[in-house]
Design a protein around this motif. Structure first.
Motif, PDB file in Angstrom:
ATOM      1  N   LYS A  96       0.839  -1.195   0.000  1.00  0.00           N
ATOM      2  CA  LYS A  96       0.000   0.000   0.000  1.00  0.00           C
ATOM      3  C   LYS A  96       0.870   1.239   0.000  1.00  0.00           C
ATOM      4  O   LYS A  96       1.814   1.337   0.786  1.00  0.00           O
ATOM      5  N   LEU A  97       0.543   2.179  -0.873  1.00  0.00           N
ATOM      6  CA  LEU A  97       1.225   3.456  -0.897  1.00  0.00           C
ATOM      7  C   LEU A  97       0.646   4.302   0.216  1.00  0.00           C
ATOM      8  O   LEU A  97      -0.550   4.564   0.255  1.00  0.00           O
ATOM      9  N   GLU A  98       1.490   4.711   1.148  1.00  0.00           N
ATOM     10  CA  GLU A  98       1.021   5.448   2.315  1.00  0.00           C
ATOM     11  C   GLU A  98       0.881   6.940   2.050  1.00  0.00           C
ATOM     12  O   GLU A  98      -0.042   7.566   2.521  1.00  0.00           O
ATOM     13  N   ASN A  99       1.828   7.541   1.330  1.00  0.00           N
ATOM     14  CA  ASN A  99       1.754   8.987   1.133  1.00  0.00           C
ATOM     15  C   ASN A  99       2.438   9.466  -0.140  1.00  0.00           C
ATOM     16  O   ASN A  99       2.915  10.500  -0.191  1.00  0.00           O
ATOM     17  N   GLY A 100       2.565   8.744  -1.136  1.00  0.00           N
ATOM     18  CA  GLY A 100       3.236   9.200  -2.342  1.00  0.00           C
ATOM     19  C   GLY A 100       4.675   8.742  -2.450  1.00  0.00           C
ATOM     20  O   GLY A 100       5.202   8.665  -3.531  1.00  0.00           O
ATOM     21  N   GLN A 101       5.325   8.439  -1.333  1.00  0.00           N
ATOM     22  CA  GLN A 101       6.701   7.960  -1.370  1.00  0.00           C
ATOM     23  C   GLN A 101       6.937   6.744  -0.489  1.00  0.00           C
ATOM     24  O   GLN A 101       7.880   6.014  -0.706  1.00  0.00           O
ATOM     25  N   VAL A 102       6.111   6.522   0.498  1.00  0.00           N
ATOM     26  CA  VAL A 102       6.321   5.430   1.446  1.00  0.00           C
ATOM     27  C   VAL A 102       5.381   4.270   1.129  1.00  0.00           C
ATOM     28  O   VAL A 102       4.177   4.451   1.022  1.00  0.00           O
ATOM     29  N   PHE A 103       5.981   3.082   0.969  1.00  0.00           N
ATOM     30  CA  PHE A 103       5.199   1.871   0.769  1.00  0.00           C
ATOM     31  C   PHE A 103       5.166   1.075   2.058  1.00  0.00           C
ATOM     32  O   PHE A 103       6.168   0.961   2.755  1.00  0.00           O
ATOM     33  N   ARG A 104       4.014   0.513   2.376  1.00  0.00           N
ATOM     34  CA  ARG A 104       3.854  -0.377   3.527  1.00  0.00           C
ATOM     35  C   ARG A 104       3.629  -1.782   2.984  1.00  0.00           C
ATOM     36  O   ARG A 104       2.744  -1.994   2.167  1.00  0.00           O
ATOM     37  N   LEU A 105       4.444  -2.734   3.417  1.00  0.00           N
ATOM     38  CA  LEU A 105       4.256  -4.137   3.073  1.00  0.00           C
ATOM     39  C   LEU A 105       3.726  -4.843   4.306  1.00  0.00           C
ATOM     40  O   LEU A 105       4.347  -4.781   5.367  1.00  0.00           O
TER      41      LEU A 105
END
Length: 82
Positions: free
Chosen positions: A52-61
């Protein structure tokens, strides 16, 4: 190196899929990865993950149980042929 390339492709696809959406409103992507891989300096086992893209630059796996395994920054890809 082959594993890193496969994960990089996954991240690029996730970025492309979330590009048209507003920041913070991207739909999660479920991916079944059949090999161990490294994301953000953390080794993860083969399995099904939600990206999931959290804010345009950070991905959460997250794993299938919804536990966050990795938060990592995405990298921009620039096409020099454009």
């Amino acid at each position: 190196m082959k594993t890193l390339a496969k994960f990089a492709i996954l991240v690029v696809l996730a970025t492309a899929a979330s590009g048209p959406t507003a920041f913070g409103q991207s739909e999660p992507i479920r991916a079944t990865i059949p090999f161990s891989f490294n994301a953000g300096g953390t080794w993860l086992e083969a399995g099904t993950y939600v990206v999931k893209l959290e804010n345009g630059q950070v991905f959460r796996l997250m794993n299938e149980q919804g536990r966050t395994k990795v938060l990592t920054l995405s990298n921009a890809v620039i096409d020099k042929n454009r």
